[in-house]
Design an enzyme around this catalytic site. Structure first.
Site, PDB file in Angstrom:
ATOM      1  N   HIS A   1       0.859  -1.197   0.000  1.00  0.00           N
ATOM      2  CA  HIS A   1       0.000   0.000   0.000  1.00  0.00           C
ATOM      3  C   HIS A   1       0.886   1.234   0.000  1.00  0.00           C
ATOM      4  CE1 HIS A   1      -3.552  -2.022   2.405  1.00  0.00           C
ATOM      5  NE2 HIS A   1      -3.546  -2.367   1.137  1.00  0.00           N
TER       6      HIS A   1
ATOM      7  N   GLU B   1      -9.412  -4.610  -4.656  1.00  0.00           N
ATOM      8  CA  GLU B   1      -8.206  -3.827  -4.465  1.00  0.00           C
ATOM      9  C   GLU B   1      -7.172  -4.378  -5.451  1.00  0.00           C
ATOM     10  OE1 GLU B   1      -7.215  -3.480  -0.310  1.00  0.00           O
ATOM     11  OE2 GLU B   1      -5.846  -1.827  -0.685  1.00  0.00           O
TER      12      GLU B   1
ATOM     13  N   TYR C   1      -1.355  -8.009  10.992  1.00  0.00           N
ATOM     14  CA  TYR C   1      -2.305  -7.802   9.890  1.00  0.00           C
ATOM     15  C   TYR C   1      -3.662  -7.376  10.447  1.00  0.00           C
ATOM     16  CZ  TYR C   1      -4.736  -9.455   5.565  1.00  0.00           C
ATOM     17  OH  TYR C   1      -5.497  -9.587   4.427  1.00  0.00           O
TER      18      TYR C   1
ATOM     19  N   ASP D   1      -9.245 -11.167   1.958  1.00  0.00           N
ATOM     20  CA  ASP D   1      -8.303 -10.560   2.909  1.00  0.00           C
ATOM     21  C   ASP D   1      -8.490 -11.068   4.344  1.00  0.00           C
ATOM     22  OD1 ASP D   1      -6.771  -8.975   1.208  1.00  0.00           O
ATOM     23  OD2 ASP D   1      -8.099  -7.247   1.378  1.00  0.00           O
TER      24      ASP D   1
ATOM     25  N   HIS E   1     -12.782  -9.400  -4.030  1.00  0.00           N
ATOM     26  CA  HIS E   1     -12.425  -8.051  -3.548  1.00  0.00           C
ATOM     27  C   HIS E   1     -11.505  -7.448  -4.594  1.00  0.00           C
ATOM     28  CE1 HIS E   1     -10.657  -4.899  -1.170  1.00  0.00           C
ATOM     29  NE2 HIS E   1      -9.577  -5.571  -0.817  1.00  0.00           N
TER      30      HIS E   1
ATOM     31  N   HIS F   1     -12.273  -5.778   4.140  1.00  0.00           N
ATOM     32  CA  HIS F   1     -12.139  -4.470   4.734  1.00  0.00           C
ATOM     33  C   HIS F   1     -12.499  -3.327   3.775  1.00  0.00           C
ATOM     34  CE1 HIS F   1      -7.991  -3.423   2.903  1.00  0.00           C
ATOM     35  NE2 HIS F   1      -8.436  -4.488   2.276  1.00  0.00           N
TER      36      HIS F   1
ATOM     37  N   HIS G   1      -4.007 -13.731   1.164  1.00  0.00           N
ATOM     38  CA  HIS G   1      -2.592 -13.477   1.496  1.00  0.00           C
ATOM     39  C   HIS G   1      -2.136 -14.521   2.511  1.00  0.00           C
ATOM     40  CE1 HIS G   1      -2.629  -9.456  -0.322  1.00  0.00           C
ATOM     41  NE2 HIS G   1      -3.701  -9.152   0.375  1.00  0.00           N
TER      42      HIS G   1
ATOM     43  N   ASP H   1      -4.229  -5.478  -5.464  1.00  0.00           N
ATOM     44  CA  ASP H   1      -3.418  -6.679  -5.220  1.00  0.00           C
ATOM     45  C   ASP H   1      -4.163  -7.963  -5.586  1.00  0.00           C
ATOM     46  OD1 ASP H   1      -4.964  -5.784  -3.011  1.00  0.00           O
ATOM     47  OD2 ASP H   1      -3.870  -7.067  -1.628  1.00  0.00           O
TER      48      ASP H   1
HETATM   49 FE1  FEO Z   1      -7.663  -5.375   0.443  1.00  0.00          FE
HETATM   50 FE2  FEO Z   1      -5.351  -7.688  -0.105  1.00  0.00          FE
HETATM   51  O1  FEO Z   1      -6.404  -6.250  -0.550  1.00  0.00           O
END
Ligand code: FEO
Length: 395
Positions: A23, A81, A192, A164, A79, A145, A225, A83
């Site tokens: 990020h 985002e 995390y 996530d 999700h 999130h 992740h 990544d």
């Molecule tokens: Fe909220 Fe791993 O991206």
């Protein structure tokens, strides 16, 4: 290398051993990370999530070695985002008409990021997709999130693809939770949670209880992740319920920055006083200018109380403390106490400003703070220790 998890499910993600910042500079990843993507093959085939954009070509090229891309019937984007959605443009160049299943918010985010009119299918909690022997059942997880977040549960294999949630920034070759260093794994899982999920703790509790009420069997939790929770997967769910419930340990953390060591000397004397008053409490000192900001947030997360110190400079506090206070404010910590301290030369505003900032961030303020003019001598250090004692006794 892609790895088979079950007869039907293959991990096709990317392990990023070299990642140190995530990020932008917002999150330190000293143990690397991974972007987990999963290929589910039944009578129909679905791809769940992709990887971060810098690895898009590698991802698609490795995916082609596992499957003819044209055989992918559905893409599930839990999700969006970057990544997880970052390889979509590269993938969609090859299979442009493939439907992308996501929440309505997910579609908005994908459109906002990539400006493509792909074949979106919006799904809500309870919607499902029949793959043949198994089904994918969607569970919206709004604000876990991001507003678009959702999870996908695979019947038959009993796998929860949680995106996530339950993740860690933790690179591993083995993929599974029981084949990695457990201390490292739980430290990364807590960091995390503390840094990413704390502001959304009420949503965590609500969503987990909602899913638990369904009584679904869970053989594996596959986050986006880090490790896959295969050995006793429920342990991370139980841990999240604890972390979401105004978590604290018997710990007091002192975070400070110092110009000429006066505030550091105060911090050390206060710490000694705390320990003298309560030898059972774990006391930690962290210089905000020298320590990793995400580690500091994690220690604040673990603490029942914190003391924040800064020298006064230009009628305010030092910038490392300013940055940290901004992060702390965003975390919306609850059920924690705090006080301030710091040295000064003439105007001495820092301690008062820190007290105000901590109160505005939701901390219960224990006292008005403790200030020292110039360099503390033995008698002032004794007063600092006494201040620490009283602080500990009031917690
Ligand atoms: Fe909220 Fe791993 O991206």
């Amino acid at each position: 290398m892609n790895k088979k998890l079950t007869d039907k499910v293959t991990w096709v993600g990317k392990t990023d051993w070299e990642l140190t910042r995530f990020h932008g500079d917002e999150y330190s990843t000293r143990k690397g990370s991974s972007y987990n993507s999963y290929l589910v093959r039944d009578q129909k085939t679905a791809l769940i999530d992709t990887v971060w954009q810098p690895f898009d070509k590698e991802f698609v090229s490795r995916l082609k070695k596992t499957i003819d891309l044209k055989k992918i019937d559905y893409i599930i984007s839990n999700h969006n985002e970057i990544d997880h959605s970052g390889a979509l443009p590269e993938l969609m160049r090859e299979i442009p008409g493939t439907p992308i299943y996501c929440t309505a918010n997910g579609e908005k985010i994908i459109r906002g990021h990539y400006h493509q009119d792909w074949n979106f299918v919006n799904v809500k909690t309870g919607d499902s997709l029949d793959l043949g022997e198994s089904k994918l059942v969607f569970v919206e997880a709004r604000m876990l999130h991001w507003p678009d977040s959702m999870m996908t549960y695979m019947t038959g294999e009993n796998i929860l693809f949680s995106n996530d949630a339950f993740g860690q920034h933790f690179a591993t070759e083995s993929l599974y939770n029981d084949t990695v260093d457990q201390a490292e794994l739980f430290a990364e899982a807590m960091k995390y949670y503390a840094n990413i999920l704390t502001p959304f703790s009420s949503f965590v509790t609500k969503k987990i209880n909602e899913v638990l009420e369904l009584n679904l069997p869970v053989s594996m939790i596959c986050p986006s992740h880090g490790v896959i929770w295969k050995d006793n997967p429920v342990q991370i769910i139980e841990q999240y319920l604890k972390w979401a419930d105004n978590y604290q340990e018997n710990q007091i953390t002192l975070v400070y920055d110092t110009m000429w060591n006066s505030t550091r000397k105060m911090a050390e004397a206060i710490a000694a006083g705390i320990y003298e008053a309560d030898p059972s409490v774990m006391v930690k000192l962290m210089n905000a200018a020298k320590e990793d900001k995400n580690d500091i947030i994690t220690e604040v997360f673990r603490s029942k109380a914190i003391l924040v110190g800064s020298s006064t400079i230009n009628n305010g506090y030092l910038y490392s403390i300013g940055g940290l206070l901004e992060m702390i404010k965003g975390m919306k910590f609850r059920n924690k106490r705090a006080a301030a301290f710091g040295s000064y030369g003439w105007s001495g505003e820092a301690a008062g400003q820190l007290t105000k900032a901590l109160a505005e961030s939701g901390f219960e303020i224990v006292n008005d703070g403790f200030r020292t003019l110039w360099v503390p001598d033995e008698s002032v250090l004794a007063s600092c220790a006494e201040y620490g004692k009283q602080f500990a006794q009031s917690i």
